[in-house]
Design an enzyme around this catalytic site. Structure first.
Site, short mmCIF file in Angstrom:
data_model
loop_
_atom_site.label_atom_id
_atom_site.label_comp_id
_atom_site.label_asym_id
_atom_site.label_seq_id
_atom_site.Cartn_x
_atom_site.Cartn_y
_atom_site.Cartn_z
N ASN A 161 49.62 34.77 38.73
CA ASN A 161 48.58 35.79 38.78
C ASN A 161 47.75 35.65 40.07
OD1 ASN A 161 46.98 37.92 37.91
ND2 ASN A 161 45.64 36.61 36.71
N ILE A 170 42.00 55.72 31.27
CA ILE A 170 42.77 54.52 30.92
C ILE A 170 41.99 53.58 29.98
CG2 ILE A 170 44.14 52.63 31.91
CD1 ILE A 170 45.15 55.47 32.56
N SER A 196 38.43 51.94 30.21
CA SER A 196 37.08 51.48 30.49
C SER A 196 36.33 52.51 31.32
CB SER A 196 37.13 50.14 31.24
OG SER A 196 37.84 50.27 32.44
N GLU A 239 34.98 50.79 26.33
CA GLU A 239 35.10 49.32 26.38
C GLU A 239 33.86 48.55 26.85
OE1 GLU A 239 38.75 48.14 28.41
OE2 GLU A 239 39.83 49.91 27.69
N TYR A 247 42.55 36.49 43.50
CA TYR A 247 42.73 36.87 44.91
C TYR A 247 41.39 36.78 45.61
CZ TYR A 247 40.75 41.43 43.64
OH TYR A 247 39.94 42.43 43.19
N TRP A 259 48.33 36.31 30.80
CA TRP A 259 47.04 36.04 31.43
C TRP A 259 46.26 34.93 30.72
CZ3 TRP A 259 45.41 41.77 32.92
CH2 TRP A 259 46.21 42.17 33.99
N ASP A 277 47.74 48.24 26.15
CA ASP A 277 47.95 48.02 27.58
C ASP A 277 48.89 46.85 27.85
OD1 ASP A 277 46.13 50.00 28.41
OD2 ASP A 277 44.43 48.63 28.22
N CYS A 318 50.09 48.67 35.46
CA CYS A 318 49.62 48.86 36.83
C CYS A 318 50.11 47.75 37.73
CB CYS A 318 48.11 49.00 36.89
SG CYS A 318 47.19 47.84 35.91
N HIS A 321 40.79 52.28 42.75
CA HIS A 321 40.38 51.04 43.42
C HIS A 321 39.48 51.28 44.61
CE1 HIS A 321 44.03 50.27 41.10
NE2 HIS A 321 43.40 49.17 40.77
N1 GLN Z 1 42.23 49.61 29.30
C1 GLN Z 1 41.95 48.79 30.43
C2 GLN Z 1 40.82 49.39 31.24
O1 GLN Z 1 40.73 50.57 31.32
C3 GLN Z 1 43.16 48.61 31.30
C4 GLN Z 1 42.91 47.67 32.44
C5 GLN Z 1 44.13 47.34 33.30
O2 GLN Z 1 45.07 48.07 33.37
N2 GLN Z 1 44.14 46.25 33.97
O3 GLN Z 1 40.03 48.73 31.82
ZN ZN Z 2 45.61 49.40 35.11
#
Ligand code: GLN
Ligand code: ZN
Length: 770
Positions: free
Chosen positions: A125, A442, A444, A495, A523, A572, A610, A654, A705
Site C-alpha cells: 500500500n 461514491i 463520503s 459517512e 505516500y 488494508w 467498496d 479506484c 482528487h
Molecule cells: N465509500 C468510500 C468513500 O466515498 C470509498 C472510498 C474509496 O474508494 N477509497 O469515501
Molecule cells: Zn475510490
C-alpha cells in the site's frame, strides 16, 4: 564470539519518533518552517534512525533510503530527470522536488503544475512517484544523495551500506511519457543510465563504503525473466568499479531468473524467504558453486508478527551447512518501511498482545538476535522469543468454533444471487424507480473540521453518546438535504461517522486490535494506521444500519447503504500469519453478509460494498492470479448474495488499471459498479466494451482528487464518449471517488454540473448500439 554470520536490514521507516518527518515536511509546505529548519529536522531523523538500528545490533545499516517524499522520486531528481513543466516554474530545487511529488498551484504567482503520476509499489500500500521518461531523457548525477548520507552517517561514527534501486528496477518502475513513441520503453534508456550508476558507485567506493545495496525487486516479476541480457550488461559495468554489490529482491520469488542472477558479478544476493520460503532450496542449489553470499530475508518487512526465530534458525542452519557460514547473512524480507516504527510507545495494547508483535525496531533486534544465535550466542531476545511464540500459538488454538464452522459450511449457492442480472434489474427498477443516467455519489461527503472535532471529542469522552449521535444525525440530515436540493437520484448518508473506511469496520468487529501510533507510510507525508487481525472475525451487532436507516428516514428518495468489502478490509489491515488470507477474507465476508441483509431488512434498497483494494492484492506472478482472484471474488459474492433480487448491489474500485482483471470484475456480479476513469482510461472502457460488460456501470465523470470544478459541458462530453463504448441504458453518472477530502463549495458546484449534464443526457443521448 566474532560472529561470522552478519545481520542486515534492507530499509527502515521514514516517519521518525512522534511522526517528526510528517510534521517537519508538512510544516515546511505550510510555510511554518524554513528550508534550513526542514533540513535540520531531516538530519536529526536520519541520525535517530541510524542509531536505533545500530543499537539493535544490526551489522549492515542502510543509508540513502530516507526521503522527504519518495525514494523513486529521489532517484529521478538525483539523476536530473526533471520534466520541463517543472523546470519552467522557476522554483527552488527543493520546491521543484516537492512539486514533482505533489504538484503545485499558486494562482497569484502563476504557478500551476500537476504532480507526476503515483503508482502502487509492488503489492504493498506504499506509493511511488513515477516521473516521465522519453527517448530524449538524459541522466546526470546532479545530486549525490547516497554519498552525502553515507558521509553524514560516517561523521556520526556509523558505517552504513548505501541503498539505491538498481538501474533495471528504476527504469522498470518509472513512467513512459505520454508523448513518447508507442514502442518506447524507459528500459531503452539503460545504456544512458549505466554511466550514472558507475559514477555513483565510484564515489561511494572513494568515500570508503565497503559495499552497496542495489534493490532489484522487479526480479520477482514474470517480465524480468526476459531481461537477463540487460542485467548482465548493467551489472558487468557496475562490477568494474570494484565496490561489492548486494543485489536484493523482495515481495516474491525470483523463479527462473535465478539462472542469470547466478551469473552476475555480484557479491551477495538477497531473497525474500518470509514470503516465499519455497525458493530457498532452489536458490541455494543454483548458487552453490559460485562465491555469492546469500542474504536470507527471514524477518518479515511486511507483517507485524514476531518472527519464530527457532524456525528461522532451522532454515538458516540449512543454508550454512550448504554454503558455509561466511556465505550466509540474516536480513529482513524487504525494507521495514511497511511496518510501524516501534512497539515501545503502544501503551494501550495488553502485555500479551505486545508479546505477539514486532515493529521495525523490534525487527532490527530480531535480525541481530538470529544472527547471534547462528553464531552460537543465545541472547535474551532469542530465549524470550521461544516463549512468546508458544503463547501466541496457544492463543491461536483458541479459535472461535462458530466462525470456523460457518466458513467450513459455505456452499456454492451462498455465492450466488437468486437470479441473473436482467431479472434482478427489473425488480430493482420497480423498487428504486430511477431515471435513465441515474446520478449518485461514491459515499463520503466533505469531512469538515466540525465532524472531526465531534468524533475526537466523543472518542475522549467529552461528548456523550447521545450528543455525538445527534451531531452525526444533524450532519447526515444536512448532507441529505443538500443532495435533495441538488436533485441527485440515489442518495448517500455521507459517512461522517467514519474515521477511515477500514478502521471503522475493524473497530466494530471481533478479531481486530489497533495501535495508537502504528503509522505506516502510504505516500509522501500520508500515513495510515492499519488495524491488526489477531483472531477469528465476527460481527457482534449491526454496524451501519443505524446511520443508514436514519438517513433513509429523512428522505423519500432511495438511500444507498455503504460498506467496505472483505478483500479491502483485509488488504488494508495486517492479516494474521497463522491462517490463510482466504479464510480471513471469508470470515469478513460472512460478517459483512449479515450487515448487508440487515440493511436490506431495514429498508435500504441499494447497498454499495467498496472494493478499491481488490486490484492491489493481485499477486505479482501471473500463475498465482487465479487462486487469489477466486477467493477474492468469492468473498465479495459471499458478502453480497444474501439479499433478494430487488436490492441493488453496488461496488466501487479506484486507483488501478483493471484491464487485466476485467473478467473477474464481471464475475463479481454487482448490479452497478463505479470506477475511476481518468483521462487515460477511455482505453479501459474500451476493454469493457470489447468484453461486453453486462451490468450497470458508472465511470467517474470527473476527478475528485483536485479542487477543480468540471463544467457541465465537460461532463456532457464525457458522457457522450462513454456512450460510444457502453450501452447508455447501463450508464450511471457519478464522480470518480468519495468526496471526503474536498471542500463543500467545489463539491456543490461540481455536483450541480453533474446533475445538469445527466439531465441533458436523458434528452440527448439515445440508446445507440456501441
Ligand atoms: N465509500 C468510500 C468513500 O466515498 C470509498 C472510498 C474509496 O474508494 N477509497 O469515501
Ligand atoms: Zn475510490
Amino acid at each position: 564470539m566474532a560472529g561470522a554470520i552478519k545481520s542486515a536490514i534492507l530499509g527502515y521507516p521514514r516517519v521518525g519518533t512522534n511522526r517528526a518527518a510528517k510534521k517537519a515536511i508538512e510544516g515546511y509546505w505550510a510555510g511554518k518552517i524554513s528550508e534550513q529548519e526542514l533540513q535540520d529536522a531531516a538530519k536529526a531523523i536520519r541520525k535517530e534512525r541510524w542509531e536505533s538500528i545500530k543499537n539493535a545490533g544490526v551489522d549492515y545499516i542502510p543509508s540513502g533510503d530516507w526521503t522527504l517524499y519518495d525514494s523513486l522520486l529521489d532517484h529521478s531528481f538525483n539523476f536530473n530527470v526533471v520534466p520541463e513543466r517543472f523546470v519552467k516554474q522557476g522554483l527552488s530545487p527543493l520546491d521543484t522536488y516537492f512539486a514533482m511529488g505533489r504538484g503545485r498551484q499558486d494562482r497569484e504567482k502563476g504557478i500551476d503544475v500537476a504532480a507526476n503520476e503515483m503508482g502502487k509499489f509492488f503489492d504493498s500500500n506504499y506509493h511511488i512517484v513515477k516521473v516521465d521518461h522519453s527517448p530524449n531523457t538524459e541522466f546526470k548525477l546532479a545530486r549525490n544523495q547516497w554519498l552525502d548520507e553515507y558521509k553524514e552517517a560516517k561523521d556520526l561514527g556509523i558505517e552504513t551500506r548505501p541503498v539505491a534501486f538498481g538501474p533495471i528496477t528504476y527504469l522498470a518502475l518509472v513512467r513512459k511519457s505520454r508523448d513518447a513513441p508507442a514502442d518506447f520503453k524507459p528500459l531503452d534508456l539503460l545504456d544512458k543510465l549505466i554511466p550514472v550508476y558507475v559514477e555513483l558507485l565510484k564515489s561511494l567506493k572513494e568515500a570508503g563504503a565497503k559495499e552497496v545495496q542495489l534493490d532489484e525487486p522487479i526480479l520477482v516479476t514474470d517480465a524480468a525473466e526476459q531481461w537477463g541480457d540487460l542485467y548482465k550488461k548493467a551489472y558487468s559495468a557496475l562490477a568494474e568499479v570494484g565496490l561489492p554489490i548486494t543485489l536484493t529482491t523482495a515481495y516474491g520469488r525470483v523463479g527462473k531468473s535465478i539462472d542469470f542472477i547466478n551469473d552476475l558479478p555480484i557479491s551477495a544476493f538477497h531473497i525474500d524467504v518470509n514470503r516465499e520460503p519455497g525458493q530457498v532450496d532452489e536458490v541455494i542449489s543454483k548458487i552453490k558453486d559460485s562465491k555469492i553470499i546469500l542474504e536470507l530475508g527471514l524477518i518479515s518487512g511486511r507483517n507485524i508478527w514476531k518472527n519464530d526465530l527457532k524456525a528461522s534458525k532451522e532454515i538458516a542452519d540449512k543454508a550454512v551447512s550448504e554454503l558455509g557460514a561466511d556465505r550466509v547473512r540474516i536480513s529482513t524480507s524487504s525494507s521495514l518501511l511497511h511496518t510501524p516504527l516501534t512497539l515501545k510507545v503502544e501503551t494501550k495494547l495488553t502485555p500479551e498482545q505486545v508479546s505477539w508483535l514486532s515493529f521495525a525496531d523490534e525487527k532490527c533486534a530480531e535480525v541481530a538476535a538470529l544472527a547471534a544465535a547462528l553464531n552460537g550466542e543465545e541472547t535474551e531476545i532469542y530465549k524470550q522469543n521461544g516463549k512468546d511464540i508458544e503463547s501466541r500459538r496457544e492463543f491461536e488454538r483458541k479459535s472461535d468454533p462458530a466462525v470456523r464452522d460457518r466458513v467450513a459450511a459455505i456452499k456454492e449457492e451462498d455465492l450466488k444471487r437468486k437470479n441473473p442480472f436482467p431479472v434482478r434489474r427489473e425488480a430493482q427498477q420497480k423498487k428504486l424507480n430511477l431515471p435513465k443516467f441515474p446520478t449518485t455519489t461514491i459515499g463520503s461527503f466533505p469531512q469538515t473540521k466540525e465532524i472531526r472535532v465531534a468524533r475526537a471529542k466523543f472518542g475522549k469522552g467529552d461528548l456523550t453518546k447521545e450528543q455525538y449521535e445527534t451531531a452525526m444525525e444533524n450532519e447526515i440530515k444536512n448532507v441529505v438535504d443538500i443532495q435533495e436540493r441538488l436533485d441527485l437520484d440515489l442518495l448517500v448518508h455521507g459517512e461522517p461517522e467514519r474515521n477511515d473506511m477500514v478502521q471503522y469496520f475493524g473497530e466494530q468487529l471481533n478479531g481486530f486490535i489497533f495501535t495508537q501510533l502504528g503509522w505506516v507510510q502510504s505516500y509522501g507525508s500520508r500515513y495510515v494506521r492499519p488495524p491488526i487481525v489477531v483472531s477469528d472475525v465476527s460481527r457482534p451487532e449491526p454496524m451501519t444500519v443505524r446511520w443508514s436507516s436514519y438517513a433513509q428516514s429523512v428522505s423519500k428518495k432511495p438511500m444507498k447503504g455503504m460498506l467496505t468489502g472483505p478483500v479491502t478490509i483485509l488488504n488494508w489491515s495486517f492479516p494474521r500469519a497463522d491462517i490463510s488470507k482466504e479464510v480471513q477474507a471469508k470470515q469478513l465476508a460472512l460478517a459483512l453478509r449479515d450487515e448487508v441483509v440487515d440493511l436490506a431488512n431495514a429498508g435500504i434498497s441499494a447497498i454499495q460494498v467498496d472494493e478499491p483494494a481488490i486490484r492491489e492484492g493481485l499477486p505479482l506472478r501471473k500463475e498465482d492470479w487465479d487462486n487469489y482472484l477466486k477467493w477474492a471474488v468469492d468473498s465479495f459474492r459471499l458478502s453480497t448474495s444474501g439479499v433478494e433480487d430487488e436490492t441493488q448491489i453496488h461496488s466501487h474500485f479506484c486507483y488501478s488499471d483493471f484491464g487485466d482483471i476485467f473478467p473477474h470484475i464481471q464475475r463479481l456480479d454487482a448490479d452497478v459498479i463505479s470506477i475511476e476513469a481518468s483521462k487515460a482510461d477511455l482505453k479501459l472502457l474500451q476493454t469493457f466494451a470489447e468484453h461486453g460488460y453486462s451490468n450497470e456501470i458508472g465511470p467517474g465523470v470527473y476527478d475528485i482528487h483536485s479542487p477543480r470544478v468540471p463544467s457541465q459541458q465537460e461532463i456532457q462530453d464525457r458522457l457522450v464518449e462513454f456512450a460510444k463504448v457502453i450501452n447508455p441504458d447501463l450508464l450511471v453518472v457519478n464522480p470518480d471517488c468519495g468526496l471526503k477530502t474536498r471542500a463543500w463549495k467545489e463539491t456543490e458546484e461540481s455536483l450541480t454540473n453533474l446533475v445538469a449534464a445527466a439531465k441533458w443526457a436523458r434528452e440527448n443521448i439515445k440508446a445507440q448500439t456501441p
